[in-house]
Design a protein around this motif. Structure first.
Motif, PDB file in Angstrom:
ATOM      1  N   ARG A   1      -0.733   9.981  -1.876  1.00  0.00           N
ATOM      2  CA  ARG A   1      -1.494  10.675  -1.032  1.00  0.00           C
ATOM      3  C   ARG A   1      -1.122  11.748  -0.142  1.00  0.00           C
ATOM      4  O   ARG A   1      -1.557  12.637  -0.048  1.00  0.00           O
ATOM      5  CB  ARG A   1      -2.555   9.516  -0.429  1.00  0.00           C
ATOM      6  CG  ARG A   1      -3.557  10.180   0.761  1.00  0.00           C
ATOM      7  CD  ARG A   1      -4.650  10.877  -0.204  1.00  0.00           C
ATOM      8  NE  ARG A   1      -5.674  11.521   0.926  1.00  0.00           N
ATOM      9  CZ  ARG A   1      -6.334  12.523   0.565  1.00  0.00           C
ATOM     10  NH1 ARG A   1      -6.243  12.960  -0.805  1.00  0.00           N
ATOM     11  NH2 ARG A   1      -7.190  12.990   1.300  1.00  0.00           N
TER      12      ARG A   1
ATOM     13  N   GLU B   1       3.321   2.860  -1.846  1.00  0.00           N
ATOM     14  CA  GLU B   1       3.334   3.914  -2.956  1.00  0.00           C
ATOM     15  C   GLU B   1       1.974   4.473  -3.209  1.00  0.00           C
ATOM     16  O   GLU B   1       2.167   5.857  -3.229  1.00  0.00           O
ATOM     17  CB  GLU B   1       3.704   2.967  -4.488  1.00  0.00           C
ATOM     18  CG  GLU B   1       5.027   2.738  -4.533  1.00  0.00           C
ATOM     19  CD  GLU B   1       6.224   4.047  -4.499  1.00  0.00           C
ATOM     20  OE1 GLU B   1       5.897   4.759  -5.352  1.00  0.00           O
ATOM     21  OE2 GLU B   1       7.150   4.002  -3.680  1.00  0.00           O
ATOM     22  N   ARG B   2       0.848   4.067  -2.974  1.00  0.00           N
ATOM     23  CA  ARG B   2      -0.497   4.593  -3.194  1.00  0.00           C
ATOM     24  C   ARG B   2      -0.411   5.817  -1.871  1.00  0.00           C
ATOM     25  O   ARG B   2      -0.776   7.000  -2.021  1.00  0.00           O
ATOM     26  CB  ARG B   2      -1.622   3.874  -2.996  1.00  0.00           C
ATOM     27  CG  ARG B   2      -2.710   4.135  -3.993  1.00  0.00           C
ATOM     28  CD  ARG B   2      -3.892   3.455  -3.773  1.00  0.00           C
ATOM     29  NE  ARG B   2      -3.826   2.010  -3.770  1.00  0.00           N
ATOM     30  CZ  ARG B   2      -4.384   1.061  -2.937  1.00  0.00           C
ATOM     31  NH1 ARG B   2      -5.195   1.462  -2.207  1.00  0.00           N
ATOM     32  NH2 ARG B   2      -4.204  -0.016  -3.018  1.00  0.00           N
ATOM     33  N   GLN B   3       0.085   5.252  -0.700  1.00  0.00           N
ATOM     34  CA  GLN B   3       0.135   6.184   0.291  1.00  0.00           C
ATOM     35  C   GLN B   3       1.085   7.485   0.225  1.00  0.00           C
ATOM     36  O   GLN B   3       0.707   8.588   0.772  1.00  0.00           O
ATOM     37  CB  GLN B   3       0.351   5.521   1.761  1.00  0.00           C
ATOM     38  CG  GLN B   3      -0.726   4.768   2.270  1.00  0.00           C
ATOM     39  CD  GLN B   3      -0.497   3.784   3.408  1.00  0.00           C
ATOM     40  OE1 GLN B   3       0.886   3.595   3.729  1.00  0.00           O
ATOM     41  NE2 GLN B   3      -1.403   3.163   4.144  1.00  0.00           N
TER      42      GLN B   3
ATOM     43  N   LEU C   1       0.829  -1.416  -0.050  1.00  0.00           N
ATOM     44  CA  LEU C   1      -0.130  -0.032  -0.109  1.00  0.00           C
ATOM     45  C   LEU C   1       0.955   1.114   0.252  1.00  0.00           C
ATOM     46  O   LEU C   1       0.483   2.313  -0.263  1.00  0.00           O
ATOM     47  CB  LEU C   1      -0.650   0.139   1.391  1.00  0.00           C
ATOM     48  CG  LEU C   1      -1.647  -1.149   1.504  1.00  0.00           C
ATOM     49  CD1 LEU C   1      -2.496  -1.121   2.861  1.00  0.00           C
ATOM     50  CD2 LEU C   1      -2.573  -1.445   0.247  1.00  0.00           C
TER      51      LEU C   1
END
Ligand code: PLP
Length: 373
Positions: free
Chosen positions: A246, A241-243, A239
């Motif tokens: 964000r 890279e997505r965080q 998770l």
């Protein structure tokens, strides 16, 4: 993608809680993520720094140049490894060691330089690396906060002899307790740390205490990683890279809302943030500087908004490291940051509504105190 619960359950069913399968898997996944040839899981970021310094050849009494402004562990790790911290003022833009100040601070005992990458960006490793080569210093990085950050396509921690990661729960990739890792491309450094983390015996298993007691020549420490921590981190790593994306969006939103607030002295400067960027910053915290920092902190606290003061006292002035020659005024940029910097609420689940409320409170504080003044 397996859930945290499922990954933890596997550990419970294996009955092996330390130095087991999940730690090995996590080391391999982190090697893939960072590009490091070797990742060695240990008990904390602090232990990672101590073991890295020892494995990179620090001898008792060696000088280690560190920034005057960082978390306590940057300097305490040097002392615990047997070295002497030598403090260097910071660059006010990056909060990292200032190369010009480094050049002036190199002394007769200096053998290492340990830049720290704080908050959202990295030290100028090109300039620091050039000075280190010229002055015969070994570079190790306190990259405890810097997971995901890159310069010239190379992950933080891999620009010298090695670096570290911290998985303390509040860090960008956080465990449910303490955990850390060393990153290095150097096989000898890696082998030494694999031994040091386990009483001095690399490759040992838990049932190896006989071999430890009869054959070990290098007294190490007990700094293994728990498999439960590794299991949590294995579940969270996909998770990350997505965080990180964000986090960059939230930082941008803060900066857009706070750019014109009077009385704010500094907002973070955002550089490349894309997942494929060769030069990439990662927002671990969102830090601003403001004239009346302590009053702002109290104002926000009354409104139920939590902040964190990173770092309230320069390392060189803390009781553990104060020495003659560390008088006030000697590290002007570190002292200024200690006086004015404050981190606003920041985590990947922060909603824009909450962020707006924080920004409104920061703005109203500054406009009101302006009018009153
Ligand atoms: C968190 C941190 C450390 C120490 O890591 P732990 O895992 O808490 O021991 C060291 N240096 C810096 C700059 C940190 O932010």
């Amino acid at each position: 993608m397996p859930s945290i619960e499922k990954m933890m359950d596997e550990v419970f069913r294996s009955g092996k809680f330390s130095h087991g399968k999940q730690v090995g898997q996590l080391e391999a996944e982190l090697a893939r993520y960072t590009g490091a040839r070797h990742v060695i899981g240990v008990n904390s970021g602090t232990d990672a720094l101590v073991l890295l310094l020892r494995a990179a050849g620090l001898r008792p009494g060696d000088g280690v140049l560190v920034p005057a402004y960082s978390f306590f562990a940057t300097a305490s790790a040097v002392v615990l490894a047997g070295g002497v911290p030598e403090f260097v003022d910071i660059d006010p833009e990056t909060y990292a060691m200032d190369p010009a100040a480094l050049e002036a601070a190199v002394g007769p005992r200096s053998r290492f330089v340990m830049p720290v990458h704080l908050f959202h960006t990295m030290a100028d490793l090109t300039a620091i690396g050039a000075i280190a080569r010229r002055r015969g210093l070994t570079v190790v990085e306190d990259s405890a906060e810097a997971i995901g950050m890159r310069r010239a396509g190379v992950h933080a921690g891999l620009h010298g002899a090695g670096g570290v990661l911290s998985f303390f729960p509040t860090k960008t990739l956080g465990a449910i307790g303490d955990a850390g890792a060393v990153l290095t491309d150097d096989p000898e450094v890696a082998d030494t740390i694999r031994a040091l983390r386990h009483h001095g015996r690399a490759g040992s298993t838990l049932n190896d205490f006989r071999a430890i007691s009869t054959e070990t020549t290098l007294p190490g420490v007990n700094s293994k990683m728990d498999d439960l921590q590794a299991a949590v981190l294995l579940a969270k790593l996909p998770l990350l890279e997505r965080q990180i994306v964000r986090r960059a969006e939230l930082a941008e939103a803060y900066t857009a809302r706070l750019a014109d607030v009077p009385g704010i002295l500094r907002l973070p400067r955002t550089t490349a943030k894309g997942p494929d960027a060769l030069e990439r910053d990662v927002y671990y915290v969102y830090l601003i500087e403001t004239e009346r920092r302590d009053e702002l902190v109290a104002h926000l606290e009354r409104l139920g908004i939590g902040t964190e003061v990173y770092y309230p006292v320069p390392l060189a002035h803390q009781p553990a490291f104060a020495r003659p020659g560390h008088e006030p005024g000697g590290f002007p940029h570190a002292e200024r940051a200690a006086r004015h910097a404050v981190a606003l609420p920041f985590h990947p689940d922060l909603g824009l509504g909450e962020l707006d409320r924080v920004c409104d409170a920061v703005r109203s504080f500054h406009t009101k105190t302006r009018t009153a003044a």
